[in-house]
Design an enzyme around this catalytic site. Structure first.
Site, short mmCIF file in Angstrom:
data_model
loop_
_atom_site.label_atom_id
_atom_site.label_comp_id
_atom_site.label_asym_id
_atom_site.label_seq_id
_atom_site.Cartn_x
_atom_site.Cartn_y
_atom_site.Cartn_z
N PHE A 124 12.75 3.48 21.70
CA PHE A 124 12.42 4.70 20.43
C PHE A 124 12.74 6.02 20.92
O PHE A 124 12.01 7.00 20.78
CB PHE A 124 10.71 4.64 20.25
N PHE A 141 2.10 -5.88 12.83
CA PHE A 141 3.02 -5.01 13.59
C PHE A 141 4.35 -5.66 13.63
O PHE A 141 5.27 -5.08 14.30
CB PHE A 141 2.51 -4.84 15.02
N LEU A 142 4.68 -6.52 12.78
CA LEU A 142 5.99 -7.16 12.93
C LEU A 142 6.86 -6.13 12.44
O LEU A 142 6.81 -5.19 11.72
CB LEU A 142 6.05 -8.44 11.67
N LYS A 178 -3.60 0.56 13.64
CA LYS A 178 -2.48 0.51 13.19
C LYS A 178 -1.63 1.70 12.97
O LYS A 178 -0.36 2.01 13.11
CB LYS A 178 -2.62 -0.56 11.63
N LYS A 202 17.19 -0.10 8.16
CA LYS A 202 17.56 -0.50 9.48
C LYS A 202 18.33 -1.71 9.34
O LYS A 202 18.28 -2.48 8.31
CB LYS A 202 16.41 -0.51 10.27
N THR A 258 0.99 -1.25 0.16
CA THR A 258 -0.16 -0.04 0.08
C THR A 258 0.88 1.22 0.04
O THR A 258 0.96 1.76 0.95
CB THR A 258 -1.10 -0.03 1.06
N CYS A 260 7.24 1.46 5.89
CA CYS A 260 6.00 1.72 6.87
C CYS A 260 6.11 3.09 7.48
O CYS A 260 5.17 3.95 7.03
CB CYS A 260 5.90 0.61 7.88
N ALA A 298 18.13 9.14 18.99
CA ALA A 298 18.13 9.95 17.71
C ALA A 298 19.26 9.50 16.87
O ALA A 298 20.04 8.57 17.06
CB ALA A 298 18.99 11.65 18.56
N1 LIG Z 1 7.20 -4.69 5.70
C1 LIG Z 1 6.86 -4.27 6.91
O1 LIG Z 1 7.60 -4.34 7.88
C2 LIG Z 1 5.47 -4.16 7.41
C3 LIG Z 1 4.98 -4.50 8.61
C4 LIG Z 1 3.69 -4.12 9.01
C5 LIG Z 1 2.73 -3.91 8.00
N2 LIG Z 1 3.33 -3.75 6.67
C6 LIG Z 1 2.22 -3.37 5.50
O2 LIG Z 1 2.18 -4.82 4.99
C7 LIG Z 1 1.74 -4.60 3.53
C8 LIG Z 1 2.73 -5.29 2.67
O3 LIG Z 1 4.17 -4.87 3.09
P1 LIG Z 1 5.15 -5.82 2.60
O4 LIG Z 1 6.48 -5.02 3.04
O5 LIG Z 1 5.26 -7.16 2.60
O6 LIG Z 1 5.14 -5.45 0.81
P2 LIG Z 1 6.00 -5.90 -0.36
O7 LIG Z 1 5.94 -5.11 -1.42
O8 LIG Z 1 7.34 -6.62 0.16
O9 LIG Z 1 5.09 -7.13 -0.92
C9 LIG Z 1 3.73 -7.14 -1.34
C10 LIG Z 1 3.58 -8.11 -2.48
O10 LIG Z 1 2.23 -8.20 -2.98
C11 LIG Z 1 2.11 -8.83 -4.29
N3 LIG Z 1 0.90 -8.36 -4.98
C12 LIG Z 1 0.35 -7.04 -5.34
N4 LIG Z 1 -0.75 -7.25 -5.83
C13 LIG Z 1 -1.08 -8.54 -5.78
C14 LIG Z 1 -2.33 -9.27 -6.10
N5 LIG Z 1 -3.26 -8.77 -6.89
N6 LIG Z 1 -1.97 -10.64 -6.09
C15 LIG Z 1 -0.93 -11.16 -5.54
N7 LIG Z 1 0.11 -10.63 -5.07
C16 LIG Z 1 0.11 -9.18 -5.26
C17 LIG Z 1 3.55 -7.91 -4.71
O11 LIG Z 1 3.68 -8.44 -6.06
C18 LIG Z 1 4.51 -8.09 -3.72
O12 LIG Z 1 5.19 -9.19 -3.75
C19 LIG Z 1 1.69 -3.04 3.36
O13 LIG Z 1 0.71 -2.41 3.62
C20 LIG Z 1 2.60 -2.45 4.40
O14 LIG Z 1 2.21 -1.18 4.83
C21 LIG Z 1 4.56 -4.04 6.44
#
Ligand SMILES: NC(=O)c1ccc[n+]([C@@H]2O[C@H](COP(=O)([O-])OP(=O)(O)OC[C@H]3O[C@@H](n4cnc5c(N)ncnc54)[C@H](O)[C@@H]3O)[C@@H](O)[C@H]2O)c1
Length: 462
Positions: free
Chosen positions: A267, A167-168, A222, A338, A86, A278, A270
Protein backbone atom coordinates in the site's frame (compact mmCIF):
# COMPACT_ATOMS: atom_id res chain seq x y z
CA UNK A 1 -25.02 -26.01 9.18
CA UNK A 2 -27.97 -24.32 7.49
CA UNK A 3 -27.00 -20.82 6.40
CA UNK A 4 -28.84 -18.00 4.67
CA UNK A 5 -27.04 -15.14 2.98
CA UNK A 6 -29.06 -12.00 2.23
CA UNK A 7 -27.64 -10.19 -0.81
CA UNK A 8 -25.78 -11.91 -3.66
CA UNK A 9 -23.29 -9.18 -4.60
CA UNK A 10 -19.51 -9.55 -4.60
CA UNK A 11 -19.51 -10.29 -0.88
CA UNK A 12 -22.71 -12.30 -0.45
CA UNK A 13 -22.11 -14.63 -3.38
CA UNK A 14 -18.49 -15.26 -2.45
CA UNK A 15 -19.49 -15.92 1.15
CA UNK A 16 -22.37 -18.20 0.12
CA UNK A 17 -20.22 -20.25 -2.25
CA UNK A 18 -17.33 -20.31 0.23
CA UNK A 19 -19.47 -21.51 3.13
CA UNK A 20 -21.14 -24.12 0.92
CA UNK A 21 -17.71 -25.34 -0.05
CA UNK A 22 -16.94 -25.84 3.64
CA UNK A 23 -19.85 -28.30 3.75
CA UNK A 24 -22.75 -26.08 4.78
CA UNK A 25 -26.17 -25.93 3.16
CA UNK A 26 -26.46 -22.35 1.94
CA UNK A 27 -29.44 -20.42 0.63
CA UNK A 28 -28.62 -17.12 -1.10
CA UNK A 29 -31.38 -14.53 -1.28
CA UNK A 30 -31.55 -11.45 -3.47
CA UNK A 31 -34.35 -9.02 -4.27
CA UNK A 32 -33.21 -8.56 -7.87
CA UNK A 33 -35.08 -11.20 -9.85
CA UNK A 34 -32.75 -11.13 -12.90
CA UNK A 35 -29.77 -11.78 -10.64
CA UNK A 36 -31.38 -14.87 -9.16
CA UNK A 37 -32.58 -16.04 -12.60
CA UNK A 38 -29.01 -15.71 -13.90
CA UNK A 39 -27.57 -17.59 -10.94
CA UNK A 40 -30.14 -20.35 -11.33
CA UNK A 41 -29.14 -20.71 -14.97
CA UNK A 42 -25.50 -21.13 -13.94
CA UNK A 43 -24.29 -17.60 -14.75
CA UNK A 44 -22.49 -15.24 -12.39
CA UNK A 45 -23.91 -11.69 -12.56
CA UNK A 46 -20.48 -10.02 -12.26
CA UNK A 47 -16.84 -10.90 -12.85
CA UNK A 48 -14.80 -12.44 -10.05
CA UNK A 49 -12.00 -14.88 -10.86
CA UNK A 50 -12.81 -18.55 -10.08
CA UNK A 51 -16.20 -17.75 -8.55
CA UNK A 52 -18.10 -19.41 -11.41
CA UNK A 53 -16.52 -22.83 -10.87
CA UNK A 54 -16.91 -22.64 -7.07
CA UNK A 55 -20.60 -21.80 -7.46
CA UNK A 56 -21.11 -24.48 -10.08
CA UNK A 57 -19.41 -27.15 -7.99
CA UNK A 58 -21.51 -26.40 -4.92
CA UNK A 59 -24.79 -26.06 -6.78
CA UNK A 60 -24.15 -29.49 -8.28
CA UNK A 61 -23.37 -30.87 -4.82
CA UNK A 62 -26.76 -29.45 -3.70
CA UNK A 63 -25.12 -27.37 -0.98
CA UNK A 64 -25.88 -24.01 -2.60
CA UNK A 65 -29.13 -22.64 -3.97
CA UNK A 66 -30.63 -19.28 -4.87
CA UNK A 67 -34.00 -17.71 -4.32
CA UNK A 68 -35.89 -14.46 -4.26
CA UNK A 69 -38.53 -15.84 -1.92
CA UNK A 70 -37.85 -14.16 1.38
CA UNK A 71 -39.93 -16.57 3.46
CA UNK A 72 -38.14 -19.61 2.09
CA UNK A 73 -34.74 -18.01 2.65
CA UNK A 74 -35.33 -16.72 6.17
CA UNK A 75 -36.87 -20.00 7.29
CA UNK A 76 -33.90 -21.94 5.89
CA UNK A 77 -30.91 -20.68 7.86
CA UNK A 78 -30.19 -20.91 11.54
CA UNK A 79 -27.41 -18.44 10.82
CA UNK A 80 -28.43 -15.52 8.62
CA UNK A 81 -25.72 -13.31 7.13
CA UNK A 82 -26.67 -9.83 5.99
CA UNK A 83 -24.47 -8.93 3.00
CA UNK A 84 -26.47 -6.13 1.39
CA UNK A 85 -25.03 -2.85 0.12
CA UNK A 86 -24.33 0.05 2.48
CA UNK A 87 -23.72 2.93 0.05
CA UNK A 88 -23.08 6.55 0.91
CA UNK A 89 -26.17 8.74 0.97
CA UNK A 90 -26.48 11.33 -1.81
CA UNK A 91 -27.48 14.99 -1.64
CA UNK A 92 -30.17 16.50 -3.88
CA UNK A 93 -27.64 16.94 -6.73
CA UNK A 94 -26.70 13.27 -6.59
CA UNK A 95 -23.34 13.96 -4.92
CA UNK A 96 -22.18 11.55 -2.22
CA UNK A 97 -22.30 12.80 1.35
CA UNK A 98 -20.60 11.26 4.40
CA UNK A 99 -23.64 9.55 5.94
CA UNK A 100 -24.28 5.91 5.11
CA UNK A 101 -27.60 4.76 3.67
CA UNK A 102 -28.73 1.94 5.94
CA UNK A 103 -31.95 1.37 4.03
CA UNK A 104 -30.93 -2.07 2.74
CA UNK A 105 -29.81 -3.16 6.21
CA UNK A 106 -33.13 -2.04 7.70
CA UNK A 107 -34.92 -3.86 4.88
CA UNK A 108 -33.07 -7.10 5.59
CA UNK A 109 -33.80 -6.77 9.32
CA UNK A 110 -37.50 -6.25 8.58
CA UNK A 111 -37.51 -9.32 6.32
CA UNK A 112 -35.98 -11.42 9.09
CA UNK A 113 -38.50 -10.07 11.62
CA UNK A 114 -41.35 -10.86 9.23
CA UNK A 115 -40.47 -14.46 8.47
CA UNK A 116 -38.42 -15.84 11.36
CA UNK A 117 -40.30 -18.02 13.82
CA UNK A 118 -37.49 -19.81 15.64
CA UNK A 119 -33.97 -18.99 16.91
CA UNK A 120 -31.71 -17.17 14.45
CA UNK A 121 -28.15 -15.92 14.68
CA UNK A 122 -28.11 -12.72 12.62
CA UNK A 123 -24.63 -11.78 11.41
CA UNK A 124 -23.72 -8.50 9.73
CA UNK A 125 -21.22 -9.09 6.91
CA UNK A 126 -21.88 -5.73 5.31
CA UNK A 127 -19.60 -2.90 6.36
CA UNK A 128 -21.71 -0.86 8.73
CA UNK A 129 -21.37 2.16 11.03
CA UNK A 130 -20.63 1.40 14.67
CA UNK A 131 -23.94 0.82 16.43
CA UNK A 132 -25.71 -0.86 13.50
CA UNK A 133 -26.17 -4.16 15.35
CA UNK A 134 -28.12 -2.24 17.99
CA UNK A 135 -30.15 -0.65 15.23
CA UNK A 136 -31.01 -4.07 13.74
CA UNK A 137 -32.12 -5.31 17.15
CA UNK A 138 -34.37 -2.28 17.51
CA UNK A 139 -35.93 -2.75 14.06
CA UNK A 140 -36.71 -6.38 14.88
CA UNK A 141 -37.95 -5.62 18.41
CA UNK A 142 -40.34 -2.98 17.12
CA UNK A 143 -41.85 -5.43 14.65
CA UNK A 144 -42.02 -8.38 17.02
CA UNK A 145 -42.96 -7.14 20.51
CA UNK A 146 -42.59 -9.69 23.29
CA UNK A 147 -45.70 -8.45 25.00
CA UNK A 148 -48.91 -6.76 24.03
CA UNK A 149 -49.15 -8.02 20.45
CA UNK A 150 -51.78 -6.03 18.61
CA UNK A 151 -53.40 -6.87 15.28
CA UNK A 152 -50.95 -7.25 12.39
CA UNK A 153 -47.86 -7.56 14.58
CA UNK A 154 -45.85 -10.74 14.63
CA UNK A 155 -44.81 -12.99 17.48
CA UNK A 156 -41.29 -12.49 18.76
CA UNK A 157 -38.57 -15.08 18.16
CA UNK A 158 -35.23 -15.65 19.86
CA UNK A 159 -32.19 -14.29 18.16
CA UNK A 160 -28.60 -13.28 18.73
CA UNK A 161 -26.65 -10.80 16.75
CA UNK A 162 -23.02 -10.92 15.66
CA UNK A 163 -20.70 -8.76 13.58
CA UNK A 164 -18.37 -10.55 11.17
CA UNK A 165 -16.94 -7.88 8.85
CA UNK A 166 -15.64 -8.84 5.44
CA UNK A 167 -12.08 -8.08 4.34
CA UNK A 168 -12.05 -9.73 0.91
CA UNK A 169 -10.54 -7.93 -2.05
CA UNK A 170 -12.42 -8.02 -5.34
CA UNK A 171 -10.28 -9.90 -7.84
CA UNK A 172 -8.96 -12.20 -5.09
CA UNK A 173 -12.22 -12.85 -3.26
CA UNK A 174 -12.10 -16.65 -3.21
CA UNK A 175 -8.50 -16.73 -2.06
CA UNK A 176 -9.30 -14.20 0.65
CA UNK A 177 -12.31 -16.22 1.83
CA UNK A 178 -10.34 -19.45 1.98
CA UNK A 179 -7.21 -17.95 3.42
CA UNK A 180 -8.10 -14.80 5.37
CA UNK A 181 -5.46 -12.88 7.35
CA UNK A 182 -7.91 -13.02 10.26
CA UNK A 183 -11.58 -13.59 10.98
CA UNK A 184 -13.07 -10.89 13.20
CA UNK A 185 -16.23 -11.83 15.09
CA UNK A 186 -18.10 -9.57 17.49
CA UNK A 187 -20.55 -11.41 19.74
CA UNK A 188 -22.46 -10.83 22.96
CA UNK A 189 -23.60 -14.36 23.89
CA UNK A 190 -21.91 -17.72 24.35
CA UNK A 191 -24.42 -19.31 21.98
CA UNK A 192 -23.47 -16.94 19.18
CA UNK A 193 -19.78 -17.55 19.86
CA UNK A 194 -20.28 -21.33 19.74
CA UNK A 195 -22.16 -21.18 16.42
CA UNK A 196 -19.59 -18.90 14.82
CA UNK A 197 -16.75 -21.10 16.10
CA UNK A 198 -18.42 -24.16 14.57
CA UNK A 199 -18.95 -22.34 11.29
CA UNK A 200 -15.35 -21.16 10.90
CA UNK A 201 -13.70 -24.27 12.37
CA UNK A 202 -12.47 -25.51 8.97
CA UNK A 203 -10.55 -22.25 8.46
CA UNK A 204 -9.28 -22.28 12.03
CA UNK A 205 -7.97 -25.81 11.43
CA UNK A 206 -5.73 -24.51 8.65
CA UNK A 207 -4.31 -21.92 11.00
CA UNK A 208 -6.37 -18.86 10.18
CA UNK A 209 -6.76 -16.76 13.35
CA UNK A 210 -10.21 -16.06 14.73
CA UNK A 211 -10.48 -12.97 16.88
CA UNK A 212 -13.56 -12.81 19.11
CA UNK A 213 -14.44 -9.40 20.40
CA UNK A 214 -17.45 -7.29 21.30
CA UNK A 215 -19.78 -6.19 18.52
CA UNK A 216 -18.91 -2.49 18.48
CA UNK A 217 -15.19 -3.22 18.31
CA UNK A 218 -15.78 -5.62 15.41
CA UNK A 219 -17.75 -2.96 13.55
CA UNK A 220 -15.00 -0.44 14.29
CA UNK A 221 -12.18 -2.78 13.15
CA UNK A 222 -13.54 -2.90 9.61
CA UNK A 223 -13.79 0.88 9.28
CA UNK A 224 -10.42 1.36 10.95
CA UNK A 225 -8.68 -1.10 8.61
CA UNK A 226 -10.04 0.55 5.47
CA UNK A 227 -9.35 4.04 6.84
CA UNK A 228 -5.73 3.07 7.58
CA UNK A 229 -5.21 1.66 4.08
CA UNK A 230 -6.82 4.69 2.45
CA UNK A 231 -4.60 6.93 4.57
CA UNK A 232 -1.47 5.18 3.30
CA UNK A 233 -2.62 5.63 -0.29
CA UNK A 234 -3.41 9.32 0.16
CA UNK A 235 -0.12 9.85 1.96
CA UNK A 236 1.76 8.40 -1.01
CA UNK A 237 -0.34 10.37 -3.48
CA UNK A 238 0.36 13.63 -1.67
CA UNK A 239 4.03 12.67 -1.54
CA UNK A 240 3.94 12.01 -5.31
CA UNK A 241 2.99 15.65 -5.88
CA UNK A 242 5.95 16.75 -3.85
CA UNK A 243 8.13 14.38 -5.91
CA UNK A 244 6.86 16.02 -9.08
CA UNK A 245 7.82 19.45 -7.72
CA UNK A 246 11.17 18.46 -6.27
CA UNK A 247 12.41 15.98 -8.85
CA UNK A 248 12.36 12.88 -6.66
CA UNK A 249 10.91 9.61 -7.96
CA UNK A 250 8.00 8.25 -5.88
CA UNK A 251 8.84 4.64 -6.80
CA UNK A 252 12.32 5.06 -5.38
CA UNK A 253 10.88 6.75 -2.29
CA UNK A 254 8.30 3.96 -1.81
CA UNK A 255 11.01 1.32 -2.07
CA UNK A 256 13.23 3.19 0.34
CA UNK A 257 10.60 3.63 3.05
CA UNK A 258 8.96 0.24 2.45
CA UNK A 259 12.13 -1.57 3.41
CA UNK A 260 11.70 -0.18 6.91
CA UNK A 261 10.15 -3.04 8.90
CA UNK A 262 7.96 -0.62 10.80
CA UNK A 263 6.44 0.60 7.54
CA UNK A 264 6.47 -2.40 5.17
CA UNK A 265 6.18 -2.33 1.36
CA UNK A 266 2.45 -2.77 0.82
CA UNK A 267 0.00 0.00 0.00
CA UNK A 268 2.78 2.41 -0.88
CA UNK A 269 1.96 2.80 -4.59
CA UNK A 270 1.13 6.29 -5.72
CA UNK A 271 -1.45 6.36 -8.49
CA UNK A 272 -4.59 7.98 -9.78
CA UNK A 273 -6.60 7.67 -6.55
CA UNK A 274 -8.56 4.88 -4.92
CA UNK A 275 -12.12 4.00 -5.94
CA UNK A 276 -14.47 1.07 -5.58
CA UNK A 277 -17.39 0.35 -3.35
CA UNK A 278 -15.39 0.33 -0.11
CA UNK A 279 -12.57 2.80 0.58
CA UNK A 280 -14.33 6.00 -0.55
CA UNK A 281 -17.63 5.30 1.20
CA UNK A 282 -16.05 3.73 4.28
CA UNK A 283 -13.78 6.73 4.81
CA UNK A 284 -16.79 9.01 4.48
CA UNK A 285 -18.85 6.73 6.72
CA UNK A 286 -16.16 6.80 9.40
CA UNK A 287 -16.08 10.61 9.25
CA UNK A 288 -19.88 10.64 9.67
CA UNK A 289 -19.75 8.22 12.61
CA UNK A 290 -17.14 10.39 14.33
CA UNK A 291 -19.30 13.47 13.74
CA UNK A 292 -22.34 11.78 15.25
CA UNK A 293 -20.23 11.28 18.37
CA UNK A 294 -19.10 14.91 18.44
CA UNK A 295 -15.66 14.28 16.94
CA UNK A 296 -14.08 15.93 13.93
CA UNK A 297 -12.04 13.20 12.17
CA UNK A 298 -9.96 15.83 10.38
CA UNK A 299 -7.25 13.36 9.31
CA UNK A 300 -9.75 11.32 7.28
CA UNK A 301 -11.30 14.43 5.77
CA UNK A 302 -7.88 15.25 4.32
CA UNK A 303 -7.42 11.64 3.14
CA UNK A 304 -10.71 11.94 1.25
CA UNK A 305 -9.88 15.36 -0.21
CA UNK A 306 -6.43 14.23 -1.40
CA UNK A 307 -8.07 11.27 -3.10
CA UNK A 308 -10.64 13.41 -4.90
CA UNK A 309 -7.85 15.73 -6.10
CA UNK A 310 -5.78 12.75 -7.22
CA UNK A 311 -8.63 11.41 -9.33
CA UNK A 312 -8.75 14.77 -11.10
CA UNK A 313 -4.99 14.94 -11.59
CA UNK A 314 -4.84 13.02 -14.88
CA UNK A 315 -6.47 15.72 -17.00
CA UNK A 316 -3.81 18.40 -16.32
CA UNK A 317 -1.16 15.82 -17.24
CA UNK A 318 -2.92 15.06 -20.53
CA UNK A 319 -3.15 18.80 -21.22
CA UNK A 320 0.55 19.20 -20.50
CA UNK A 321 1.17 16.85 -23.40
CA UNK A 322 -1.54 17.76 -25.93
CA UNK A 323 -2.67 21.23 -24.89
CA UNK A 324 -6.41 21.90 -25.24
CA UNK A 325 -8.20 18.52 -25.36
CA UNK A 326 -11.14 19.75 -27.46
CA UNK A 327 -11.56 17.43 -30.47
CA UNK A 328 -8.42 15.52 -29.40
CA UNK A 329 -8.61 11.75 -29.39
CA UNK A 330 -7.83 10.41 -25.93
CA UNK A 331 -7.46 6.64 -25.41
CA UNK A 332 -8.15 5.25 -21.94
CA UNK A 333 -6.89 1.83 -20.88
CA UNK A 334 -8.57 0.36 -17.80
CA UNK A 335 -11.97 1.39 -16.48
CA UNK A 336 -12.66 -0.81 -13.46
CA UNK A 337 -11.65 0.71 -10.13
CA UNK A 338 -8.82 -1.82 -9.94
CA UNK A 339 -7.61 -4.83 -11.95
CA UNK A 340 -9.32 -8.25 -11.91
CA UNK A 341 -12.81 -6.90 -11.32
CA UNK A 342 -15.58 -5.43 -13.48
CA UNK A 343 -16.64 -3.11 -10.65
CA UNK A 344 -16.65 0.56 -11.70
CA UNK A 345 -18.16 2.06 -8.56
CA UNK A 346 -16.37 5.38 -7.84
CA UNK A 347 -13.69 4.45 -10.38
CA UNK A 348 -11.13 7.09 -11.40
CA UNK A 349 -11.88 6.35 -15.06
CA UNK A 350 -15.39 7.77 -14.66
CA UNK A 351 -14.05 11.03 -13.22
CA UNK A 352 -11.62 11.38 -16.12
CA UNK A 353 -14.23 10.52 -18.76
CA UNK A 354 -16.63 13.14 -17.35
CA UNK A 355 -13.86 15.77 -17.32
CA UNK A 356 -12.87 14.98 -20.91
CA UNK A 357 -16.44 14.94 -22.20
CA UNK A 358 -17.02 18.33 -20.62
CA UNK A 359 -14.01 19.72 -22.48
CA UNK A 360 -15.07 18.30 -25.84
CA UNK A 361 -12.51 15.49 -26.25
CA UNK A 362 -13.12 12.37 -28.35
CA UNK A 363 -12.64 9.42 -26.01
CA UNK A 364 -11.87 5.80 -26.87
CA UNK A 365 -11.97 3.40 -23.94
CA UNK A 366 -11.14 -0.23 -23.32
CA UNK A 367 -11.16 -2.54 -20.29
CA UNK A 368 -10.73 -6.33 -20.21
CA UNK A 369 -13.85 -6.92 -18.06
CA UNK A 370 -15.73 -3.71 -17.26
CA UNK A 371 -17.06 -2.75 -20.72
CA UNK A 372 -20.63 -3.84 -20.02
CA UNK A 373 -20.79 -1.90 -16.77
CA UNK A 374 -19.36 1.18 -18.46
CA UNK A 375 -21.85 0.84 -21.30
CA UNK A 376 -24.73 0.59 -18.81
CA UNK A 377 -23.42 3.52 -16.74
CA UNK A 378 -23.04 5.89 -19.69
CA UNK A 379 -26.17 4.82 -21.53
CA UNK A 380 -28.08 5.68 -18.36
CA UNK A 381 -26.43 9.08 -18.65
CA UNK A 382 -27.06 9.08 -22.43
CA UNK A 383 -23.40 9.72 -23.15
CA UNK A 384 -22.38 6.74 -25.33
CA UNK A 385 -21.74 7.56 -28.96
CA UNK A 386 -21.55 11.18 -27.92
CA UNK A 387 -17.79 11.69 -27.74
CA UNK A 388 -17.29 8.33 -26.04
CA UNK A 389 -16.50 5.14 -27.98
CA UNK A 390 -16.21 1.70 -26.40
CA UNK A 391 -13.46 -0.22 -28.17
CA UNK A 392 -13.03 -3.96 -28.66
CA UNK A 393 -9.39 -4.30 -27.57
CA UNK A 394 -6.38 -2.40 -26.29
CA UNK A 395 -4.88 -1.83 -29.74
CA UNK A 396 -8.13 -0.63 -31.35
CA UNK A 397 -8.45 1.72 -28.41
CA UNK A 398 -5.23 3.61 -29.21
CA UNK A 399 -5.83 3.93 -32.97
CA UNK A 400 -5.08 7.55 -34.03
CA UNK A 401 -4.97 8.71 -30.41
CA UNK A 402 -3.37 12.00 -29.45
CA UNK A 403 -2.70 10.65 -25.99
CA UNK A 404 -2.97 7.26 -24.28
CA UNK A 405 -3.87 7.18 -20.59
CA UNK A 406 -3.43 4.12 -18.40
CA UNK A 407 -5.97 4.33 -15.57
CA UNK A 408 -6.21 0.73 -14.30
CA UNK A 409 -3.18 -1.54 -14.19
CA UNK A 410 -4.58 -4.75 -15.70
CA UNK A 411 -1.93 -7.35 -16.49
CA UNK A 412 -3.01 -7.26 -20.13
CA UNK A 413 -1.54 -3.75 -20.38
CA UNK A 414 1.69 -4.89 -18.75
CA UNK A 415 2.11 -7.45 -21.53
CA UNK A 416 1.19 -5.10 -24.34
CA UNK A 417 3.43 -4.62 -27.39
CA UNK A 418 4.35 -0.96 -26.92
CA UNK A 419 6.14 -0.67 -30.23
CA UNK A 420 2.93 -1.77 -31.95
CA UNK A 421 1.10 0.88 -29.92
CA UNK A 422 3.60 3.53 -31.00
CA UNK A 423 2.78 2.68 -34.62
CA UNK A 424 -0.97 3.00 -34.11
CA UNK A 425 -1.25 6.31 -32.27
CA UNK A 426 -1.38 9.69 -33.96
CA UNK A 427 0.86 11.37 -31.37
CA UNK A 428 3.19 9.53 -29.03
CA UNK A 429 1.89 10.91 -25.74
CA UNK A 430 1.40 8.70 -22.68
CA UNK A 431 0.02 9.41 -19.22
CA UNK A 432 0.66 6.49 -16.90
CA UNK A 433 -1.77 6.82 -13.99
CA UNK A 434 -0.35 3.75 -12.22
CA UNK A 435 3.40 4.00 -12.94
CA UNK A 436 3.24 0.71 -14.81
CA UNK A 437 5.83 1.42 -17.46
CA UNK A 438 9.50 2.25 -17.42
CA UNK A 439 9.99 5.91 -18.37
CA UNK A 440 13.30 5.14 -20.09
CA UNK A 441 11.70 2.46 -22.27
CA UNK A 442 8.85 4.81 -23.16
CA UNK A 443 11.36 7.48 -24.10
CA UNK A 444 13.24 5.02 -26.33
CA UNK A 445 9.99 4.27 -28.12
CA UNK A 446 9.60 7.99 -28.72
CA UNK A 447 6.81 8.65 -26.24
CA UNK A 448 6.47 11.79 -24.21
CA UNK A 449 5.65 10.14 -20.90
CA UNK A 450 4.23 11.42 -17.62
CA UNK A 451 3.71 9.10 -14.66
CA UNK A 452 2.69 9.87 -11.10
CA UNK A 453 5.31 11.45 -8.89
CA UNK A 454 8.15 10.65 -11.24
CA UNK A 455 10.22 13.79 -11.13
CA UNK A 456 13.75 13.82 -12.41
CA UNK A 457 15.00 10.76 -10.48
CA UNK A 458 14.98 7.71 -12.77
CA UNK A 459 12.19 9.05 -14.89
CA UNK A 460 13.65 12.39 -15.98
CA UNK A 461 11.43 12.54 -19.02
CA UNK A 462 9.30 15.59 -18.44
N1 LIG B 1 -17.19 -5.46 -2.63
C1 LIG B 1 -16.17 -5.57 -1.79
O1 LIG B 1 -15.01 -5.71 -2.17
C2 LIG B 1 -16.43 -5.54 -0.30
C3 LIG B 1 -15.42 -5.97 0.58
C4 LIG B 1 -15.67 -5.94 1.95
C5 LIG B 1 -16.89 -5.49 2.42
N2 LIG B 1 -17.85 -5.08 1.54
C6 LIG B 1 -19.15 -4.64 2.08
O2 LIG B 1 -20.09 -5.69 1.88
C7 LIG B 1 -21.39 -5.14 1.59
C8 LIG B 1 -21.89 -5.68 0.27
O3 LIG B 1 -21.02 -5.25 -0.74
P1 LIG B 1 -21.15 -5.79 -2.25
O4 LIG B 1 -20.04 -5.18 -3.02
O5 LIG B 1 -21.32 -7.25 -2.24
O6 LIG B 1 -22.55 -5.11 -2.66
P2 LIG B 1 -23.42 -5.34 -3.97
O7 LIG B 1 -24.11 -4.05 -4.21
O8 LIG B 1 -22.59 -5.97 -5.04
O9 LIG B 1 -24.51 -6.43 -3.52
C9 LIG B 1 -25.51 -6.20 -2.59
C10 LIG B 1 -26.71 -7.07 -2.97
O10 LIG B 1 -27.69 -7.02 -1.93
C11 LIG B 1 -28.98 -7.10 -2.53
N3 LIG B 1 -30.01 -6.69 -1.57
C12 LIG B 1 -30.26 -5.46 -1.07
N4 LIG B 1 -31.28 -5.51 -0.19
C13 LIG B 1 -31.67 -6.81 -0.10
C14 LIG B 1 -32.67 -7.52 0.66
N5 LIG B 1 -33.46 -6.91 1.55
N6 LIG B 1 -32.78 -8.84 0.46
C15 LIG B 1 -32.00 -9.50 -0.42
N7 LIG B 1 -31.04 -8.88 -1.14
C16 LIG B 1 -30.87 -7.56 -0.99
C17 LIG B 1 -28.83 -6.24 -3.75
O11 LIG B 1 -29.84 -6.51 -4.69
C18 LIG B 1 -27.43 -6.63 -4.24
O12 LIG B 1 -27.48 -7.68 -5.17
C19 LIG B 1 -21.22 -3.64 1.66
O13 LIG B 1 -21.51 -3.21 2.95
C20 LIG B 1 -19.74 -3.43 1.38
O14 LIG B 1 -19.24 -2.24 1.94
C21 LIG B 1 -17.65 -5.11 0.20
Amino acid sequence: MKITVIGTGYVGLTLGAGLANLGNEVCCLDVIEEKIAKLKSGKIPFFEPELDSLVDQNVKAKRLFFTNHKKEAIEHGQVIFIAVGTPSQKDKDGKFIDDIDLGYIDGAARDIATYASEYKLIVTKSTVPIGTAERIKKVIAEMTPKEGIVGGQKKSFDFDIASNPEFLREGAAIRDFENPDRIIIGVETEKAKALMTQLYQPLQRIGRPIVFTDIKSAEMIKYAANAMLATRISFMNELSRLCEKTGADIKEVARGIGLDDRIGPRFLQAGAGYGGSCFPKDVRGFIATAKQHGLDFSLLKVVDTINEKQKESLLPKIKKLVGDVKEKKIAIWGLSFKPKTDDIREATSLVLIHQLLKEGAQIQVYDPKAMENVRAYFSEQQRTGNGLSLMSDAYACVQDADCVVLVTEWNEFRLIDLSKVSGLVKQKNFVDGRNMYDPEEMKKLGFQYIGVGRGIGRGKII
